[in-house]
Design an enzyme around this catalytic site. Structure first.
Site, PDB file in Angstrom:
ATOM      1  N   SER A   1       0.839  -1.199   0.000  1.00  0.00           N
ATOM      2  CA  SER A   1       0.000   0.000   0.000  1.00  0.00           C
ATOM      3  C   SER A   1       0.875   1.251   0.000  1.00  0.00           C
ATOM      4  O   SER A   1       1.785   1.393   0.806  1.00  0.00           O
ATOM      5  CB  SER A   1      -0.891  -0.031   1.237  1.00  0.00           C
ATOM      6  OG  SER A   1      -1.663   1.129   1.253  1.00  0.00           O
ATOM      7  N   GLY A   2       0.581   2.129  -0.917  1.00  0.00           N
ATOM      8  CA  GLY A   2       1.324   3.380  -0.995  1.00  0.00           C
ATOM      9  C   GLY A   2       2.558   3.301  -1.875  1.00  0.00           C
ATOM     10  O   GLY A   2       3.308   4.255  -1.999  1.00  0.00           O
TER      11      GLY A   2
ATOM     12  N   THR B   1      -1.579   2.540  -8.058  1.00  0.00           N
ATOM     13  CA  THR B   1      -2.663   3.271  -8.722  1.00  0.00           C
ATOM     14  C   THR B   1      -2.096   4.358  -9.624  1.00  0.00           C
ATOM     15  O   THR B   1      -2.556   4.565 -10.743  1.00  0.00           O
ATOM     16  CB  THR B   1      -3.605   3.868  -7.665  1.00  0.00           C
ATOM     17  OG1 THR B   1      -4.042   2.791  -6.840  1.00  0.00           O
ATOM     18  CG2 THR B   1      -4.784   4.551  -8.293  1.00  0.00           C
TER      19      THR B   1
ATOM     20  N   SER C   1      -5.453   5.595  -0.643  1.00  0.00           N
ATOM     21  CA  SER C   1      -5.313   4.137  -0.724  1.00  0.00           C
ATOM     22  C   SER C   1      -6.543   3.509  -1.378  1.00  0.00           C
ATOM     23  O   SER C   1      -7.679   3.848  -1.053  1.00  0.00           O
ATOM     24  CB  SER C   1      -5.123   3.586   0.684  1.00  0.00           C
ATOM     25  OG  SER C   1      -4.923   2.211   0.614  1.00  0.00           O
ATOM     26  N   SER C   2      -6.273   2.614  -2.333  1.00  0.00           N
ATOM     27  CA  SER C   2      -7.380   1.922  -2.995  1.00  0.00           C
ATOM     28  C   SER C   2      -7.957   0.925  -2.001  1.00  0.00           C
ATOM     29  O   SER C   2      -7.248   0.051  -1.524  1.00  0.00           O
ATOM     30  CB  SER C   2      -6.885   1.179  -4.225  1.00  0.00           C
ATOM     31  OG  SER C   2      -6.050   2.013  -4.982  1.00  0.00           O
TER      32      SER C   2
ATOM     33  N   GLU D   1      -0.667  -5.430   3.159  1.00  0.00           N
ATOM     34  CA  GLU D   1      -0.848  -4.451   4.233  1.00  0.00           C
ATOM     35  C   GLU D   1      -0.534  -5.040   5.602  1.00  0.00           C
ATOM     36  O   GLU D   1      -0.958  -6.159   5.913  1.00  0.00           O
ATOM     37  CB  GLU D   1      -2.313  -3.991   4.281  1.00  0.00           C
ATOM     38  CG  GLU D   1      -2.587  -2.790   3.459  1.00  0.00           C
ATOM     39  CD  GLU D   1      -4.038  -2.338   3.539  1.00  0.00           C
ATOM     40  OE1 GLU D   1      -4.326  -1.324   2.933  1.00  0.00           O
ATOM     41  OE2 GLU D   1      -4.851  -2.996   4.203  1.00  0.00           O
TER      42      GLU D   1
END
Ligand code: ATP
Ligand code: MG
Length: 1066
Positions: free
Chosen positions: A141-142, A146, A194-195, A423
């Site tokens: 994440s991050g 995306t 975050s998606s 995550e």
């Protein structure tokens, strides 16, 4: 191995344009420049492809390289065709239109690594091979997944061919992103955007490379975020966007205040404040979303319904319950219910009952059982999650409707998988469990598609292979998903079993079943040391990416995702179109339990795996450099960890151990056969033999390639680049050759047609000419025949046979005569001999013509000449044909006088002046006695002729006394004037010699007016010396002119014969 396969391909139409601008030479220079540049700058900026790393087995070397590049703002590095990206957390200015142009249609390795290079390569490969592809973007994440997927989409939006229709699709594809992000993304501790759902997006391309449609699959939205967020996190962006950015009217209509703090679903429990996100601008994002919704063509009523739902969720969050006297929940704040009722279009009373009761079946009856406050809060949250979750699904479906391409023609697709990253939070719940399970599955897919399949392929192809150890995470996947044994099965079992099942009983079951599994630990199962790090309600999974400790609290509830039946029924009554659609009356009755969340998720991942397995994979591995979202900070430990769990080392090892490129013989041969004369245009033998022949011709060294059973393996990309570059060049040559052949064929066809036409025209022309010739000849034969016949009968009386011939003869004679007429009157010889029939006519014509000439001559002569000629005519009448030397005199013109007046002695002149001198001429006078010659002047006056010696008149002969004049017939110049002598004293006849004999005699005739007194005598002339005494002059012709006194006393005049004399005699 697919990941190391360097895909090459033609450019799409959009790319071709750019390619054209870059000449081959320019490209070569650029490649050289880049290569040299990257080599010399290696120490500073690191190498751009890990494959070129010497210490490729060393994690530290990989890390060093990544750091070097990161410090130089070079966030992209390749491992073959896999792209490693490190989140810079700052704008680098590398995503401009100019950059896109640079990367369009350029060979993958020609330019520094970039997400555009990968996107372009995928696109071109898809167009060349007309097959489907997907780009798997992974990372925690991050890490920038995306962002990467957006960059790829933007690249296609710019680089693909553009038409009005395609631009429409492009805009929708691009704008679907902000909408989905508003509804599906949220700020977490790891990432401000975050998606919170998994996204797989297919972009469909037509055969020309135009983006013609799209389709989105979404995976497991983290609905729990609607009702609860961890400390420092936020709910989905749309709530904040609406409250912060919504227009006043809209907010009034929705019953909202412009203050997020007012809504308990947006406020952290116990904190009373919303989390702040400096990197997010809700107001401007709201505008983007509003605009996007209208571009995607959501109807205004749908948009209204959508915002009504968002507002309803916020109102629902603010609903509070209080316990009545019996401990049952009652609603105490009617304004929220009022708004809910208005926005959802459900009577307030119905909502009220729905939120505080549940329906239970007692025997055959259904009765309403009131909730306790806790139960009511639970039901309310469940409703909020359900409404939001279902609305999100509806939204995705609507987007798909808008992106759908209805045209059934064949399309190729590029899929973009941007799924939530691995995550690890301090407290991890059911959602993290699902997310990390998903990542586990994707890693498995990656292993299957790359590492494992790579090795298997080498074995299958019989290529020597040095085995590369790698961790296969199948064991973890199995631990989670195995039927009857896996964690999901155990969880489902606990959810479904009758009796008191709790999160803790679930944990116990897990311990029971998983005990001893190397990747599973709980407090109870752990050793002493590990136990300290675990709570009693935790279980820990040793994921491929690291350990994650999950708290079992809420697992059962979240997995059940229970929504009471009667609240569903309440929703079905809604007048809000979307709500109505999301809670259809056809929904299976709750009597039959729906699939649990985990099972649904598991099945959707199986579906996703199937989708991906049928396509060609490409990878982008995203990494975050630090946990603090800090630009320029490179946390070695964090990055090392990611390098490890992203499997980069294994990938690199496999990549180095193996071959960069492989292709089935048929495909390889098909593409490159133009490069070898033996294989072009067709190879007769097997494909493998053809490839062998081809690579020999191309000069591949033995260690550069291997021949497998069905494929050729090429070790270094450079070998393939060289081949590909040669093909690029050759392609143009071939195209030119084919073009030339085709043009030749066309021109030849034209030429043949023209030639045929020419031959035809020629034939006709020749035929016509031949026919004319034949007619001419036939005519000629007839004419000749007639001519011959005419000729043969020319002497017969005029008849049919000879009329024409005679006419011809006449005409012919006349024509020729015209050309050959005599030029002068005196020309008596020139006259064409006439044919017999023209005899008479000819004579007449001759006469006529002579007369005509004479007339013309006469008309043409002057008066003096006429006089002269008249005199000459007189001379002629006297001497012509009589005197031998006359013809000689014809041509000599007569003059007025031979002695000018000055030459006559003045005395003489004075004496005879009155008589008027008519003519004078010098003469030689021969004495009558002795014939002595004396030079004298002979002068004619009007009445007499005088013989003058100087001043003396020697003799005067009156014309009346002139009896006659005698001349000989010969060519001498003697004249004898016979004088009338009655008186003895008178002198006798004159014997004279005169050079101008004819002139002097003719003048005498004229002056004396005596025309017949000249006698031309043959032989001798008798003359009177004095009356009664005679003398003789004898004339004869001899060898030379001589004058002498002959023995007989006669004057002998001998003269030479002249030709004309002979003529005369003749
Ligand atoms: N290439 C980049 N250039 C600049 N900033 C970037 C880049 N990639 C990512 N970022 C920054 O990092 C943030 C997080 O990126 P992103 O949302 O793409 O992460 P993610 O991998 O999708 O995470 P999640 O799994 O939580 O959805 C972005 O909002 C952006 O600020
Ligand atoms: Mg994301």
């Amino acid at each position: 191995m697919q990941i190391t396969t360097r895909k090459t391909g033609h450019s799409g139409t959009g790319h071709m344009k750019t390619l054209k601008h870059v000449s081959l030479e320019e490209r070569c220079n650029r490649i050289l420049r880049d290569m040299e540049g990257s080599l010399t700058a290696r120490d500073r900026v690191g190498i751009q492809d890990f494959v070129l790393l010497d210490a490729y087995t060393s994690e530290s070397a990989v890390l060093d390289n990544l750091r070097k590049r990161f410090n130089e703002n070079l966030i992209y590095t390749y491992i073959g065709t896999l792209l490693v990206s490190v989140n810079p957390y700052k704008e680098l200015g590398i995503y401009t239109k100019k950059q896109m142009d640079i990367y369009m249609g350029v060979n993958f390795f020609e330019l520094p690594p970039h997400i555009y290079a990968l996107a372009d390569n995928v696109y071109r490969t898809m167009l060349t091979e007309t097959n489907n592809h997907f780009i798997l973007i992974s990372g925690e994440s991050g890490a920038g997944k995306t962002e990467a997927s957006k960059k790829i989409l933007q690249f296609y939006a710019v680089s693909c061919p553009s038409t009005k229709l395609l631009d429409n699709v492009r805009d929708r594809l691009l704008l679907s992103n902000p909408v989905l992000e508003a509804f599906g993304n949220a700020k977490t501790l790891k990432n401000d955007n975050s998606s919170r759902f998994g996204k797989y997006m297919d972009i469909q391309f037509d055969h020309m490379g135009g983006a013609v449609g799209g389709h989105i699959l979404s995976y497991l939205l983290e609905k729990s975020r609607v009702v609860h967020q961890n400390h420092g996190e936020r709910s989905f962006h749309i709530f904040y966007q609406l409250v912060e950015g919504g227009e006043e009217d809209l907010l009034r209509w929705l019953g909202l205040e412009r203050n997020c703090q007012r809504y308990s679903y947006l406020v952290q429990v116990g904190e009373g404040e919303c989390a702040k996100v400096s990197s997010v601008n809700d107001k401007s994002d709201w505008k983007t979303v509003r605009k996007a919704l209208s571009v995607i063509e959501f109807s205004e009523s749908n948009i209204e319904s959508l915002f009504a739902i968002i507002a309803s969720v916020l109102h629902l969050g603010n609903v509070t319950f209080v316990a009545d006297s019996q401990g049952y929940a009652t609603l105490n704040n009617s304004p929220e219910i009022h708004w809910l009722s208005k926005l959802l279009g459900i009577p307030a009373q119905v909502i009220q009952v729905g939120l505080t009761h549940r329906k239970i079946e007692a025997r055959s009856e259904e009765v309403l059982s009131p909730f306790t406050v806790d139960q009511a809060v639970y039901a309310k949250d469940a409703l909020a999650k359900a409404i939001y979750g279902r609305t999100f699904t509806w939204l995705v479906n609507e987007l798909n409707e808008s992106l759908a391409n209805k045209d059934s023609s064949r399309k190729t697709v590029i899929g973009l998988l941007d799924i939530y990253g691995f995550e690890v939070f301090s407290v991890n719940s059911f959602e993290q469990f699902c997310i990390n399970y998903c990542n586990e599955k994707l890693q498995q897919l990656f292993i299957q598609l790359t590492l494992k399949s790579e090795q298997e392929e080498y074995e299958m192809e019989g290529i020597e292979w040095e085995s590369v150890p790698y961790f296969n995470n199948k064991i973890i996947c199995d631990l989670v998903e195995e039927k009857f044994k896996g964690i999901i099965s155990v969880l489902d079992e606990e959810c479904l079993r009758p009796g008191e099942a709790t999160d803790m009983t679930f944990l116990e079951k897990l311990e029971e079943k998983m005990g001893g599994h190397p990747h599973f630990v709980t407090h109870k199962l752990a050793d002493q040391k590990t136990r300290k790090t675990l709570e009693r309600g935790d279980f820990r999974l040793l994921h491929y990416a690291g350990e994650v400790t999950y708290s079992v609290v809420g697992f059962l509830d979240k997995n059940n995702d229970l929504l009471y039946r009667n609240i569903k029924e309440v929703m079905r009554q809604s007048k809000n179109a979307i709500v109505k659609h999301c809670f259809p009356s056809t929904e299976p009755d709750s009597k039959k339990r729906p699939e649990t969340v985990a099972t649904q998720f598991k099945s959707s991942l199986v579906g996703l795996t199937e989708i991906l397995m049928s396509k060609e994979p490409w990878y982008v591995r995203c990494m975050k450099p630090n946990e603090g979202k800090q630009p320029g900070l490179f946390d070695d430990v964090l990055v090392r960890h990611q390098v490890k769990y992203l499997g980069l080392m294994e990938h690199l090892r496999v990549r180095r151990a193996g071959f960069a490129y492989r292709r089935r013989y048929e495909i390889f041969l098909q593409r490159y056969k133009p490069l070898c004369p033996d294989t072009w245009p067709n190879w007769k033998g097997t494909a493998a033999e053809g490839v062998e022949c081809l690579v020999k011709h191309l000069g591949y060294k033995p260690d550069e390639y291997k021949m497998g059973r069905t494929k050729i393996f090429i070790r270094h990309p450079r070998t393939l680049f060289a081949t590909e570059d040669a093909f690029e060049v050759c392609k143009h040559e071939l195209a030119t050759r084919i073009q030339a052949k085709y043009k030749g064929y066309r021109v030849k066809g034209d030429y043949m047609r023209q030639r045929q036409a020419a031959t035809k025209i020629e034939t006709c022309w020749r035929g016509m000419k031949a026919r004319r010739e034949r007619e001419k000849r036939a005519w000629a034969v007839k004419v000749i025949k007639r001519f011959i016949k005419g000729f043969m009968t020319r002497n017969q009386p005029a008849c049919v046979d000879n009329t024409e011939y005679l006419a011809f003869v006449r005409q012919n004679y006349l024509t020729r005569l015209k050309e050959n007429l005599p030029k002068t009157v005196v020309d008596k010889n020139t006259w064409l001999t006439p044919p017999p029939i023209m005899q008479e006519a000819s004579q007449m014509l001759r006469k006529l013509y002579t007369r005509h000439m004479v007339r013309r001559y006469v008309q043409g002569i002057m008066t003096e000449r006429k006089a002269q000629l008249q005199i000459k005519g007189l001379t002629s009448s006297i001497f012509k044909g009589t005197k031998e030397n006359y013809p000689h005199s014809v041509g000599i013109p007569f003059v007025d006088t031979r002695i000018s007046e000055e030459d006559i002695h003045i005395k003489v002149y004075q004496m005879i002046r009155q008589e008027r001198i008519k003519y004078s001429v010098p003469v030689v006078k021969y004495d009558r006695n002795g014939f002595r010659p004396r030079f004298r002047q002979l002068i004619y006056t009007g009445s007499a002729a005088y013989l003058v010696e100087e001043a003396k008149i020697k003799q005067r002969v009156e014309f009346n006394n002139l009896k006659g004049v005698s001349v000989s017939t010969l060519s001498d110049n003697f004249l004898i004037l016979h004088v009338q002598c009655e008186d003895i004293k008178q002198k006798g006849d004159l014997v004279l010699q005169c050079d101008y004999l004819f002139e002097a005699l003719t003048k005498l005739c004229l002056v004396a007016n005596k025309h017949n007194f000249i006698k031309v005598v043959q032989g001798s002339v008798k003359f009177d010396i004095q009356p009664g005494r005679e003398g003789f002059v004898d004339f004869k012709s001899g060898q030379e002119t001589m004058i002498y006194r002959a023995k007989n006393g006669h004057l002998m005049v001998e003269s030479t014969r002249t030709k004309s004399r002979a003529m005369i005699q003749n």
